[in-house]
Design an enzyme around this catalytic site. Structure first.
Site, PDB file in Angstrom:
ATOM      1  N   GLY A 139       0.799  -1.211   0.000  1.00  0.00           N
ATOM      2  CA  GLY A 139       0.000   0.000   0.000  1.00  0.00           C
ATOM      3  C   GLY A 139       0.831   1.261   0.000  1.00  0.00           C
ATOM      4  N   ASN A 140       0.209   2.365  -0.397  1.00  0.00           N
ATOM      5  CA  ASN A 140       0.900   3.646  -0.421  1.00  0.00           C
ATOM      6  C   ASN A 140      -0.107   4.777  -0.551  1.00  0.00           C
ATOM      7  OD1 ASN A 140       0.501   3.553  -3.484  1.00  0.00           O
ATOM      8  ND2 ASN A 140       1.947   1.879  -3.181  1.00  0.00           N
ATOM      9  N   GLY A 181       8.715  -0.214  -0.683  1.00  0.00           N
ATOM     10  CA  GLY A 181       9.123  -1.354   0.138  1.00  0.00           C
ATOM     11  C   GLY A 181       9.660  -1.012   1.510  1.00  0.00           C
ATOM     12  N   SER A 225       7.699   4.785  -4.374  1.00  0.00           N
ATOM     13  CA  SER A 225       6.870   3.600  -4.560  1.00  0.00           C
ATOM     14  C   SER A 225       6.866   3.157  -6.010  1.00  0.00           C
ATOM     15  CB  SER A 225       5.431   3.927  -4.139  1.00  0.00           C
ATOM     16  OG  SER A 225       4.550   2.931  -4.618  1.00  0.00           O
ATOM     17  N   SER A 226       6.928   1.835  -6.224  1.00  0.00           N
ATOM     18  CA  SER A 226       6.895   1.336  -7.598  1.00  0.00           C
ATOM     19  C   SER A 226       5.571   1.675  -8.285  1.00  0.00           C
ATOM     20  CB  SER A 226       7.140  -0.172  -7.611  1.00  0.00           C
ATOM     21  OG  SER A 226       6.207  -0.823  -6.777  1.00  0.00           O
ATOM     22  N   ASP A 227       4.551   2.032  -7.506  1.00  0.00           N
ATOM     23  CA  ASP A 227       3.265   2.419  -8.098  1.00  0.00           C
ATOM     24  C   ASP A 227       3.195   3.912  -8.429  1.00  0.00           C
ATOM     25  OD1 ASP A 227       2.028  -0.171  -7.919  1.00  0.00           O
ATOM     26  OD2 ASP A 227       1.812   0.136  -5.772  1.00  0.00           O
ATOM     27  N   HIS A 287      -4.100  -3.162  -0.790  1.00  0.00           N
ATOM     28  CA  HIS A 287      -4.574  -4.517  -1.125  1.00  0.00           C
ATOM     29  C   HIS A 287      -5.550  -4.963  -0.042  1.00  0.00           C
ATOM     30  CE1 HIS A 287      -0.980  -5.808  -3.899  1.00  0.00           C
ATOM     31  NE2 HIS A 287      -1.324  -4.561  -4.109  1.00  0.00           N
ATOM     32  N   ASP A 303     -23.109   7.268   0.909  1.00  0.00           N
ATOM     33  CA  ASP A 303     -22.548   8.446   1.581  1.00  0.00           C
ATOM     34  C   ASP A 303     -21.243   8.907   0.929  1.00  0.00           C
ATOM     35  OD1 ASP A 303     -24.499   8.838   3.539  1.00  0.00           O
ATOM     36  OD2 ASP A 303     -23.499   7.580   5.022  1.00  0.00           O
TER      37      ASP A 303
END
Lengths: 241, 241, 241, 241
Positions: free
Chosen positions: D28-29, D46, D75-77, D98, D121
């Site tokens: 996650g990030n 990582g 981040s790789s994303d 994830h 909402d």
């Protein structure tokens, strides 16, 4: 005391099982190996995690399983760990749990298909499940045979244990491994997450198939092997949690 | 104060129910027995675990359930505990919870089949479920009849309560027992884990059958009886959590 | 500051929602009433539980909903609470959550059948679900209409709100109530537990029917009304958690 | 150090992922943007959340992704985040996880229908899922293509990313966004809750359809846009958690 660092790492990996919620009571165990000394360090049998200390970790011989140092009896699963260390030379740490969702797949005797990238990041393909042991295998050297059917399964299917560092023991639970005890712990944590996601995925859409092979390769190779680009370059000699 | 150690052990087992996440609010109760004195120590009724103290544990007579010592009213389930102590002479502790997954099996009125070694390590065969009480049994001495149908179920099926230290009360929840209050607590924790794993297993593979009898025997005998080799030899007079 | 004790009790009930894991973020709200003063105390709208203080609890008029004391805007669900207080005169506290399992039943628009004694201990029969609001009801006075369909459902089915202190608002989530804010909180906790057990029960055995009426009566009357014998006699003027 | 406040907010959003139980290990990030400076702040790749510090947050150029400040690898994303910032000009923060239940929907490649008001909402309609990437898209610029198929999906379906601040990446997991990193975090938390409620809803009643459009509009407009009346008026310039 010899092998203080190895004991410490194995101790930390065992505590990590509790922190990650993978074990209750005294279930589960983590071990590590000093390949030069041919020594395996493992949790003592049936000891509560709350009172476990690094000096309680038992050292046994890789070759014959005899206790080399330590006052306690080693985990009853020690022979399984030893078979994995002898058969998979790249392995530096082994973890065994009864974590709820991975154990459910083991009990259902179904391999966990690769349904997403959480899986693909750590396991290059389905996580296999062993055959049942025969009655003879159960009655004599049960724990060693538990390791042997894992090795047999990987050999039969031509799976490299470095590519898929986990196996489900039929009717029992998962074993995971890695280059270090910490990496084996990380793989146990991810396996439980993956097992849980897969159960929910199939509840939503029972016919869900595996992700495309190109996506599986992409994610596994982002994290493993020469083309990896996940994580920090400075951390290559460290396990990347 | 008499029976201080018994109270303390029963107090600890009650707190253990909260720590293990098996109870919410004031649900559930744990008890222990001093067989020589014919005294049962049990949680007071409807008292919040957060304010429970060892001195709140109520002592009642095994023979007639009268309060022998203590200012509070004993758990409303006390007559169930007493029936179990009278009928199962090896039992030293009893636990009752409404833990989510075990209660779901009790509500579904299905015995929990032995689908894996987590189960086999503690319960030598399926965990049985009682029949419904009749209206007459509900209206008079409800809690005592709740215990009697458990005893009836074990007698009918020829199950030794030492081999299967748990029963599901139909439409209600689990009762577990053991040689000590702590062991009854351990069995309640494992039963909830096993109930949860079984639900997920059947979701993955609805037709999953029980593990082979030889594997069931192997795991149960690793932990129980003269051939047990799980845990530490020095701890034989201690409950093994 | 007026009504300090009421504010304090409502504050505690709101914090109890977080401690019990029934809410995330600023979801959910608890209120209490001073019937003599015709004042309702309720959580302010959209305020984080982590920063909530007793003095943030807003006081509004039972009769017209105007803010009587407090600097913040009251919960947007205030009109629903007011309708319940006006229609159900025995009610002293109201709780609303989106707790996962109870909300799932509300979304499925299925009443929760009484499948076991955890349910029967607190709710004397199925927990009902409202009809959909009409578009006109949604567009004008939405929150008041949300309360009115609950009242309508209980009237139609002849359910006493003291016997079943909970209702599922279709496509939304649960409302619970009780003699005090604490009792409304307790009912919200038990409802979530019951909703979760019921989902698992039906997964194990899809055809599971309700428990026998005699068992339902027995458990409800153990805890409620003149023949209750659960809990401590000294605690009759205290909510029994 | 430049952009200290942006780093701090992004750091807080990343820690919020752990506190909310949305991530394990280093999965996650979260990121945030300074649109005037055309700078995006994002978690390093990582790195364990337990050791993460505000100064570890990496600053990259919105235009070409080059590291502008920071010693670690982003981040790789990161390329996915950049595509979202470039295509959705109202977005000030992006989160990727994830998280178990949202990832299960992504793996099942099913959009999450709007089954209740918790969903309504925050998300004005179903949460969409992307198509599979082609092999060519996976092999070259994988992470940028991951963002492009999200943008493509919203364009095709005519969805305003302000109305539905979330998308499921097929076989992978959720991306969420908002006006700030905190709002993106809030949307990730709600999405996981909604995904979980939806799985249980369909288990109870497989044919459950979406809530009426008027109810969807009502709830979304209570919290968003000029007619919003949820939360405190004084907090309009603050994210409302």
């Amino acid at each position: 005391m010899r092998h203080a660092e190895l004991r410490e790492r194995v101790f930390e990996a065992n505590l990590g099982l509790v922190e990650a919620g993978l074990v209750v009571l005294s279930f589960g165990n983590a071990s590590g190996i000093d390949r030069d000394a041919r020594i395996v360090a493992i949790k003592p049998s049936g000891v509560d995690y709350a009172t476990l200390r690094p000096e309680d970790i038992v050292l046994v011989s890789l070759d014959d399983g005899r206790v080399v140092e330590g006052t306690g009896r080693p985990s009853s699963d020690t022979p399984t760990h030893l078979v994995l260390y002898r058969s998979f030379p790249e392995v530096g740490g082994v973890v065994h749990t009864h974590s709820v969702h991975a154990a459910a797949w083991a009990q259902a005797r179904r391999e966990i298909p690769c349904l997403g990238t959480t899986h693909a990041d750590h396991f290059h393909g389905p996580v296999p499940v062993t055959r049942w042991l025969t009655d003879a295998e159960i009655q004599t050297d049960y724990e060693a045979h538990t390791g042997r059917v894992i090795v047999e399964r990987f050999a039969e299917a031509g799976i490299d244990p470095t590519d898929v560092p986990a196996c489900l023991d039929a009717g029992h639970g998962p074993f995971t491994w890695g280059a270090t005890p910490h990496e084996a712990l990380v793989n146990a944590i991810v396996l439980e997450q993956v097992a849980r996601q897969a159960i929910h995925t199939l509840a939503i859409e029972p016919g869900t198939g595996p992700i495309p092979p190109s996506l599986l390769d992409k994610h596994f190779r982002r994290k493993h092997g020469p083309a990896a680009y996940y994580g920090q370059p400075a951390s290559v000699d460290q396990p990347r949690p």
